[in-house]
Design an enzyme around this catalytic site. Structure first.
Site, PDB file in Angstrom:
ATOM      1  N   HIS A 257      11.483 -49.942-135.007  1.00  0.00           N
ATOM      2  CA  HIS A 257      12.028 -48.730-134.397  1.00  0.00           C
ATOM      3  C   HIS A 257      12.538 -49.044-133.007  1.00  0.00           C
ATOM      4  O   HIS A 257      11.963 -49.874-132.305  1.00  0.00           O
ATOM      5  CB  HIS A 257      10.966 -47.625-134.328  1.00  0.00           C
ATOM      6  CG  HIS A 257      11.583 -46.274-134.255  1.00  0.00           C
ATOM      7  ND1 HIS A 257      12.016 -45.733-133.073  1.00  0.00           N
ATOM      8  CD2 HIS A 257      11.883 -45.380-135.231  1.00  0.00           C
ATOM      9  CE1 HIS A 257      12.556 -44.551-133.331  1.00  0.00           C
ATOM     10  NE2 HIS A 257      12.492 -44.313-134.621  1.00  0.00           N
ATOM     11  N   ASP A 308      10.508 -43.902-142.736  1.00  0.00           N
ATOM     12  CA  ASP A 308      11.164 -44.116-144.027  1.00  0.00           C
ATOM     13  C   ASP A 308      10.323 -44.914-145.010  1.00  0.00           C
ATOM     14  O   ASP A 308      10.583 -44.872-146.213  1.00  0.00           O
ATOM     15  CB  ASP A 308      12.511 -44.833-143.813  1.00  0.00           C
ATOM     16  CG  ASP A 308      13.520 -43.919-143.149  1.00  0.00           C
ATOM     17  OD1 ASP A 308      13.656 -42.770-143.606  1.00  0.00           O
ATOM     18  OD2 ASP A 308      14.156 -44.340-142.167  1.00  0.00           O
TER      19      ASP A 308
END
Ligand code: CMC
Length: 371
Positions: A257, A308
């Site tokens: 991220h 996700d």
């Protein structure tokens, strides 16, 4: 002038919608953990748009407005039937359909606050029907009309399958929608804000945002995670698969991220949901495989799973087609896009950064037959 690759660390606007501070995500000051455990998706929509939680009658009114506006113009359904159905990704269909919705809304070009609120309701309501109806039309099935007695999450699952969903499915789906609703200045939200900062309309902003979400580095990652799990096929293969991909310098979808360092706070909720739902379905292999992939990947790279990664096995367990995973992300995130669009309109300034030019110096035009 110096540029920052990927605008990393650049603060591009002020916002009072959501924050990521020290790996904690909040919507309007409410911790995502608190909301995931306690709030419905409709409450979160209200929170993001009004910057406060709704009272009982306000929530009832919002739910009614959403279910009253879910039906699609027949023209959109007819349009789906003209698509080269085998080749169209549902995210491309969604991007096109949201743009088309603007053509059938008399308020499209009306920029008053009242009209923008009406458009917000219509977009949030109809995006669910776009995804479910497209999914049915491409299978040769008739669309299923929304039901006024069902909430947003239940209606989505009902319109998708034509069957009334079980309570546990509704709860899980609702929680997934809560977890995906907003995420500060992610790529698609930034895209929406850049678009409407030209004073373009809300349909344009949301269409642009869908385009940005579609990519595998953003919302498209959830579908890719499921593709990877399907390729791995069984728990024992996980470690070798990850090692080989990393040796080939390939990225593993669902990890890493730009902002979080210790971990994405949404992932633990989805991990737990994946554990429960895969067990309920007697398909624990997807959860077990995901755990093995996480262990194998984090042993090589200190990058925790993001939102996700476990959402893939959650949606799979809900019986949802894999290429609908990213459209479902959009169904939730449109609530955040709209909140940011309204915030941008309320205090607008054109977003127009500069580029650090690194091309050739001044050149003189050479006529074509002298080149
Ligand atoms: N697998 C392998 N290596 C990775 C991964 C990954 N998933 N993510 C980052 N890295 C490595 C990357 O190769 C780079 O290494 P090096 O410095 O040796 O070249 C380093 O970590 C930094 O990566 P980056 O791509 O420059 O980081 P970024 O901040 O630009 O990108 C990211 C963030 C999320 C795009 C990236 O981590 C990634 O591509 N992850 C996989 C796709 C994914 O899961 N996307 C969903 C993001 S979260 C939810 C959402 O927005 O939809």
């Amino acid at each position: 002038m110096t540029s920052t690759r990927g605008l990393e660390g650049v603060v591009a606007t002020e916002s009072s919608i959501s924050s990521i501070i020290d790996d904690t995500l909040t919507y309007v000051g409410y911790n995502i953990d608190d909301l995931a455990e306690n709030a419905s998706f409709e409450e979160v929509i209200y929170l993001l748009w009004h910057k406060r939680l709704p009272k009982k009658d306000e929530l009832t009114e919002l739910k009614k407005q959403l279910s009253d506006n879910m039906a699609l113009p027949q023209e959109i359904i007819n349009h789906f039937k003209t698509y080269p159905i085998d080749k169209v990704h549902p995210m491309a269909a969604l991007r096109s359909a949201v743009s088309l919705l603007g053509l059938y809304d008399d308020l499209s070009e009306d920029m008053s606050d009242e009209a923008n609120y009406q458009k917000a309701i219509k977009l949030q309501a109809k995006i669910a029907t776009v995804v479910t109806t497209f999914s049915r039309v491409r299978k040769g099935l008739d669309p299923v009309e929304p039901r006024a007695d069902l909430g947003y999450a239940a209606n989505f699952l009902y319109m998708l399958s034509g069957k009334e969903p079980e309570e546990i499915e509704i709860e899980a789906f609702d929680k997934a929608l809560v977890l995906h609703a907003d995420h500060e200045l992610n790529a698609s939200t930034f895209t929406a804000r850049v678009c409407v900062a030209t004073l373009s309309d809300m349909y344009s902003g949301v269409t642009a945002a869908i385009g940005a979400l579609k990519g595998p580095l953003h919302g498209g990652a959830n579908e890719q995670v499921m593709k990877m799990l399907s390729e791995i096929g069984s728990e024992e293969n996980a470690e070798a698969y990850i090692k080989e991909k990393l040796a080939n310098k390939e990225k593993i979808m669902g990890f890493g991220h730009r902002v979080y360092r210790k971990g994405d706070p949404r992932a633990k909720h989805l991990r737990e949901m994946s554990k429960q739902l895969t067990k309920l379905r007697g398909e624990e292999k997807w959860y077990n495989m995901s755990i093995r992939v996480e262990a194998a990947f984090t042993a090589e790279k200190p990058l925790p799973p993001n939102v996700d990664f476990y959402s893939a096995s959650v949606y799979h367990s809900l019986g949802i087609d894999h290429d609908l995973f990213t459209p479902i992300f959009a169904v939730s995130r449109v609530s955040g896009w709209i909140a940011h669009i309204l915030e941008q309109y309320a205090n607008n300034r054109l977003i127009r950064p500069r580029a650090d030019y690194v091309g050739p110096g001044m050149q003189k035009y050479v006529p074509i037959n002298e080149r």
